[in-house]
Design a protein around this motif. Sequence first.
Motif, PDB file in Angstrom:
ATOM      1  N   UNK A 198      -4.312  19.549  21.953  1.00 50.10           N
ATOM      2  CA  UNK A 198      -5.325  19.012  20.938  1.00 50.10           C
ATOM      3  C   UNK A 198      -4.648  19.397  19.582  1.00 50.10           C
ATOM      4  N   UNK A 199      -5.220  18.590  18.694  1.00 54.53           N
ATOM      5  CA  UNK A 199      -4.718  19.157  17.358  1.00 54.53           C
ATOM      6  C   UNK A 199      -6.100  19.283  16.577  1.00 54.53           C
ATOM      7  N   UNK A 200      -6.174  19.756  15.411  1.00 52.04           N
ATOM      8  CA  UNK A 200      -7.291  19.934  14.535  1.00 52.04           C
ATOM      9  C   UNK A 200      -7.214  18.959  13.583  1.00 52.04           C
ATOM     10  N   UNK A 208      -0.666  19.211   3.273  1.00 53.82           N
ATOM     11  CA  UNK A 208      -0.566  18.629   4.569  1.00 53.82           C
ATOM     12  C   UNK A 208       0.071  17.004   4.496  1.00 53.82           C
ATOM     13  N   UNK A 209       0.205  16.766   3.464  1.00 48.89           N
ATOM     14  CA  UNK A 209       0.711  15.274   3.070  1.00 48.89           C
ATOM     15  C   UNK A 209       2.335  15.381   2.973  1.00 48.89           C
ATOM     16  N   UNK A 210       3.182  14.966   4.035  1.00 44.33           N
ATOM     17  CA  UNK A 210       4.528  15.390   3.979  1.00 44.33           C
ATOM     18  C   UNK A 210       5.426  14.223   3.575  1.00 44.33           C
ATOM     19  N   UNK A 211       4.864  12.987   3.327  1.00 42.70           N
ATOM     20  CA  UNK A 211       5.825  11.978   2.834  1.00 42.70           C
ATOM     21  C   UNK A 211       4.422  11.065   2.306  1.00 42.70           C
ATOM     22  N   UNK A 212       5.006  10.176   1.232  1.00 46.65           N
ATOM     23  CA  UNK A 212       4.121   9.002   0.573  1.00 46.65           C
ATOM     24  C   UNK A 212       5.208   8.106   0.273  1.00 46.65           C
ATOM     25  N   UNK A 213       4.947   6.832   0.804  1.00 48.47           N
ATOM     26  CA  UNK A 213       5.848   5.855   0.473  1.00 48.47           C
ATOM     27  C   UNK A 213       5.467   4.448   0.406  1.00 48.47           C
ATOM     28  N   UNK A 214       5.758   3.670  -0.681  1.00 52.04           N
ATOM     29  CA  UNK A 214       5.368   2.167  -0.860  1.00 52.04           C
ATOM     30  C   UNK A 214       5.607   1.465   0.560  1.00 52.04           C
ATOM     31  N   UNK A 271       0.817  -0.944  -0.110  1.00 54.16           N
ATOM     32  CA  UNK A 271       0.100  -0.045   0.074  1.00 54.16           C
ATOM     33  C   UNK A 271       0.937   1.257  -0.070  1.00 54.16           C
ATOM     34  N   UNK A 272       0.211   2.355  -0.186  1.00 59.82           N
ATOM     35  CA  UNK A 272       0.933   3.506   0.075  1.00 59.82           C
ATOM     36  C   UNK A 272       1.051   4.349   1.625  1.00 59.82           C
ATOM     37  N   UNK A 273       1.947   4.365   1.975  1.00 61.78           N
ATOM     38  CA  UNK A 273       1.889   4.875   3.608  1.00 61.78           C
ATOM     39  C   UNK A 273       1.950   6.360   3.449  1.00 61.78           C
ATOM     40  N   UNK A 274       1.157   7.132   3.801  1.00 56.92           N
ATOM     41  CA  UNK A 274       0.850   8.539   3.764  1.00 56.92           C
ATOM     42  C   UNK A 274       1.147   9.122   4.992  1.00 56.92           C
ATOM     43  N   UNK A 275       2.035  10.105   5.013  1.00 55.81           N
ATOM     44  CA  UNK A 275       2.415  10.963   6.141  1.00 55.81           C
ATOM     45  C   UNK A 275       1.566  12.349   6.229  1.00 55.81           C
ATOM     46  N   UNK A 276       0.582  12.307   7.347  1.00 56.96           N
ATOM     47  CA  UNK A 276      -0.222  13.497   7.332  1.00 56.96           C
ATOM     48  C   UNK A 276       0.200  14.393   8.442  1.00 56.96           C
ATOM     49  N   UNK A 277       0.128  15.578   8.251  1.00 63.41           N
ATOM     50  CA  UNK A 277       0.367  16.537   9.360  1.00 63.41           C
ATOM     51  C   UNK A 277      -0.856  17.071  10.039  1.00 63.41           C
ATOM     52  N   UNK A 278      -1.117  16.719  11.320  1.00 65.84           N
ATOM     53  CA  UNK A 278      -2.250  17.224  11.982  1.00 65.84           C
ATOM     54  C   UNK A 278      -1.657  18.529  12.793  1.00 65.84           C
ATOM     55  N   UNK A 279      -2.178  19.610  12.294  1.00 62.92           N
ATOM     56  CA  UNK A 279      -1.872  21.074  13.143  1.00 62.92           C
ATOM     57  C   UNK A 279      -2.069  21.071  14.658  1.00 62.92           C
ATOM     58  N   UNK A 280      -1.608  21.539  15.363  1.00 66.58           N
ATOM     59  CA  UNK A 280      -1.780  21.654  16.707  1.00 66.58           C
ATOM     60  C   UNK A 280      -3.081  22.790  16.897  1.00 66.58           C
ATOM     61  N   UNK A 281      -3.895  22.686  17.638  1.00 64.36           N
ATOM     62  CA  UNK A 281      -4.751  23.568  17.902  1.00 64.36           C
ATOM     63  C   UNK A 281      -4.142  25.080  18.172  1.00 64.36           C
ATOM     64  N   UNK A 282      -3.178  24.917  19.124  1.00 59.24           N
ATOM     65  CA  UNK A 282      -2.695  26.368  19.727  1.00 59.24           C
ATOM     66  C   UNK A 282      -1.871  27.058  18.216  1.00 59.24           C
ATOM     67  N   UNK A 283      -1.728  26.357  17.423  1.00 57.35           N
ATOM     68  CA  UNK A 283      -0.858  27.090  16.437  1.00 57.35           C
ATOM     69  C   UNK A 283       0.696  26.746  16.582  1.00 57.35           C
ATOM     70  N   UNK A 303       2.408  24.457  15.935  1.00 58.54           N
ATOM     71  CA  UNK A 303       3.214  23.503  15.142  1.00 58.54           C
ATOM     72  C   UNK A 303       2.008  22.073  14.604  1.00 58.54           C
ATOM     73  N   UNK A 304       2.847  21.050  14.539  1.00 56.26           N
ATOM     74  CA  UNK A 304       1.940  19.946  13.979  1.00 56.26           C
ATOM     75  C   UNK A 304       2.539  18.574  14.395  1.00 56.26           C
ATOM     76  N   UNK A 305       1.650  17.770  14.325  1.00 56.76           N
ATOM     77  CA  UNK A 305       2.170  16.307  14.813  1.00 56.76           C
ATOM     78  C   UNK A 305       1.995  15.486  13.457  1.00 56.76           C
ATOM     79  N   UNK A 306       2.883  14.754  12.934  1.00 58.24           N
ATOM     80  CA  UNK A 306       2.711  13.858  11.621  1.00 58.24           C
ATOM     81  C   UNK A 306       2.430  12.620  12.104  1.00 58.24           C
ATOM     82  N   UNK A 307       1.479  11.858  11.407  1.00 65.42           N
ATOM     83  CA  UNK A 307       0.977  10.468  11.788  1.00 65.42           C
ATOM     84  C   UNK A 307       0.912   9.732  10.149  1.00 65.42           C
TER      85      UNK A 307
END
Length: 857
Positions: A253-255, A340-346, A205-217, A219-223
């Motif tokens: 919190x993240x948004x 918001x997609x910071x990486x895509x890899x097989x 599959x493709x593994x997508x890395x997605x940035x979830x911005x922090x609610x307080x602005x 930065x973000x967390x990447x999942x």
Amino acid sequence: MSEGAKKTLEDTTRYDPAEVEARVFREWEDSGAFTPEPIGEAANNFSIAVPPPNVTGVLHMGHALNGSIQDTLIRLNRMRGKPTRWIMGTDHAGIATQAQVEKELAGEGTSRREIGREAFVERVWAWRERHGSQIIEQFKRLGASADYSDERFTMDDAYARAVTKVFVELHARGHIYRDNYMVNWDPGLGSAISDLEVEQKSLTDTLYSIDYPLADGSGSITVATVRPETMLADTAVAVSPGDERYAALVGKEVVLPLVGRRLPVIADDHVDPEFGTGALKITPGHDPNDFEIGRKHGFEEISVIGEDGRMTDAAGEPYAGMEAEEACKAVVAALRDQGLISAEEPYKHDVPHSARSGRRVEPLISLQWFCDMSELAKPAMEVVRDGRVRFHPEKPWAKVYLDWLESIRPWCVSRQLWWGHQLPVWYCDACEETYVAEVAPERCGACNGELRREEDVLDTWFSSALWPFATLGWPADTPELKAWYPTDVLSTARDIIFLWVARMVMMGLEFTGEVPFTDVNIHSVIQAPDGRRMSKSLGTGIDPLEAIDEHGADAVRFGLLLMSSSQDVRYSDAKIQQGRDLTNKLWNASRLVLMNAQDAKAARSTKEVEDRWIATRLERSTIEVSERLAAYDFSGAVSEAYRFFWSELCDWYLEIVKPRLYDGEAEVAGHLVWLLERYLALAHPFMPFVTEEIWSYLPDRESGGPLISAPYPEPGSYEPDPLAEREVEDAIELTRRVRRWRDLAGVPVASVLHARPHGGAQPPPEFVARLARLDFGSPAGDAIAAIGPIELLSSDDIDPAQVGERIDARRDELRSEIKRGEGKLANEGFVAKAPPEVVEEERSKLEGYRAELAELE
RNA sequence: GGGCGCGUAGCUCAGUGGGAGAGCGCUCGCUUCACACGCGAGAGGUCGCAGGUUCGAAACCCGCCGCGCCCACCA
């Protein structure tokens, strides 16, 4: 047998299974041997409940092997005089059967939804009427001596009542409950399936890395995820508790992108800080792990993918209504737009697929009926631990069984199908009351409202689990139940140990208080000759019926049993042919005997040494076969039966006694008939047709009836004669050595060599001279070779040059043997520590070699 | 990720501590009055590799290589 049939035996040099099998099978059926009265108690009787084949099924190699095994056991025990019943029947096989009929409907341009449930179920019954007995008829071709007069079907009324009762009781005992829980959803089937019906397939599959911005602005967390569309149902982001990178973020919190929902950042042990970014999106509605985590933390369970495989309203615009795959692309596109997609890899990983439809399993939360297995598992483990249920072979299977039960999980038993046992559950929509009952309640007891029956049916394996007792009339206290339950042996392939075997043990113990069977035989899996799995779709399947047409049922049975020596074996037509050859050998050896002993009475002879020898060898073989069968080593049993008959009885005994037989000697004729009778009975369980047919030609049988009901030969009815054994074996060995010598010395086959006893030895038995073409009548002349107790005399038929070579070769052989023996005996450790008899044997061998060498020099 | 099994003659497989086996295939010879789906004789193997235990290992122990299966919720 009629005169006409007897001519058949004498006139044909080939056993003809096609002529014999149908006729003999009819005779068996007519004899009543298949249909025992239910007398006595199961402890003294013998029974096997066949693993019910799918009613849609056709006989494949697995059935043929297992049929051969079961029939061998059934015939063995029947011959041993036990009331014996093989319970035959078929399984309604919910999914497989429904699929067959749906295919038929599709061919007519309609569908089950179009014609409706009632009409559909009628169609399935009609289909079953037409095709249901096919596989049963095919079992008959194999010679399976089952009770066809009382076939069972898991959807029959009586059986269905047992299923209902078990469901209701399990519910009353608190094991069965309804719950909103994560299930394996099969989108192809449109139904939930159990964990056991899920198989992992490796895919990329493709593994997508997605940035979830922090609610307080800040930065973000990447999942990371392979299912971006499920983010719409995210309810949290989790990190590992000890992960310093994220320690400060836990509690923030993240948004959630695209949705805007605020998600808490939590710490949970399940998260592996080493994997990806160390941050995990939590989607309780669509991931089994996340579901557990969600329940632990009390998160909302949002379902964005529905049972139809489409996005639900909860997915929001524009995704609602899209196919999940479509939504995946749309979500990725939208995220990409927002950067918001910071990486895509097989990413190669194992993905659950439905073993039924082949479709990728969609984990989702669904309201289903479950059976909690934990309490049922305990006694089922106990009976294997204490040996009340024994696996054969015990080695891996008992542990495999116990390990699975040890960590057993709830069983999702409801299926969104139409063909099967409808759950005995009624709902009152007015007051939300639920009724679980054997008899349909008329109205709601609480509010007197209308009741609606649960539409779901039970997992097919739920009803299969009751097979050993539901086939015998349970819950009624029937004579059948008393006579045949518990059954004795359950024989099956390893792939349904969990699906079926374990569940039968659990249900048997829970509802009858007894084990459903005492012995579980796990037989080999027959692979295609090239080692691949035998399957229709791969085109690797081999049809046992074609093999039966070609070589006969006995040959197929023998060959399959011979093959089945280990867990996985390759199908070998040569083994089937070996069986075919044995049937023919039996046929022809019987012709020899019967054409020359037509008036003989079966009577064991002790007249000549060879008579005592072969009787002793038969006794040893009888013991070996019995022991192998007792150990569920069917391969070893048939292999021994083959070896004895071919290599001892035919190759030697028949050749030895031919002159006596042609001479009309009564003792040898009686002995041969006796041997034949005993051997036919010994071999009957695995080669029933040919043995029964030959049996019918035997003169003056002690037992007047058919072989199927004759007594099985048991060891110990007469004394072995080790002296005769030794004497004949020595003579055989001598014969072989002379033949070898002749061949290597270039002596023409037909020429007779003169010979005389040597070194004061007794002359060998008469047959040595005959079978090795020697003449002891003119003992004068020059010796040219000494072979054991005799020496051969010079002759024009002997090529001196070849003899010279022969002697040289033998000298070399002896010298090397002597060297080996001397080396061994010179080893102080060996002489001191090896068992005395081993050392003694070594010494006497060495002596013999030295003596022989001395003669050659 | 865990567990299990297998690797022995060209092929399919036995053999689990005392001199390598079977069936098929192959070679040679046999139309011998039961069977050519037969009879007799024979060739063919460093028992996956490397260590260890033992007087002695194909077998028992450790490691490695190769093949297969089962179980398992690492995105």
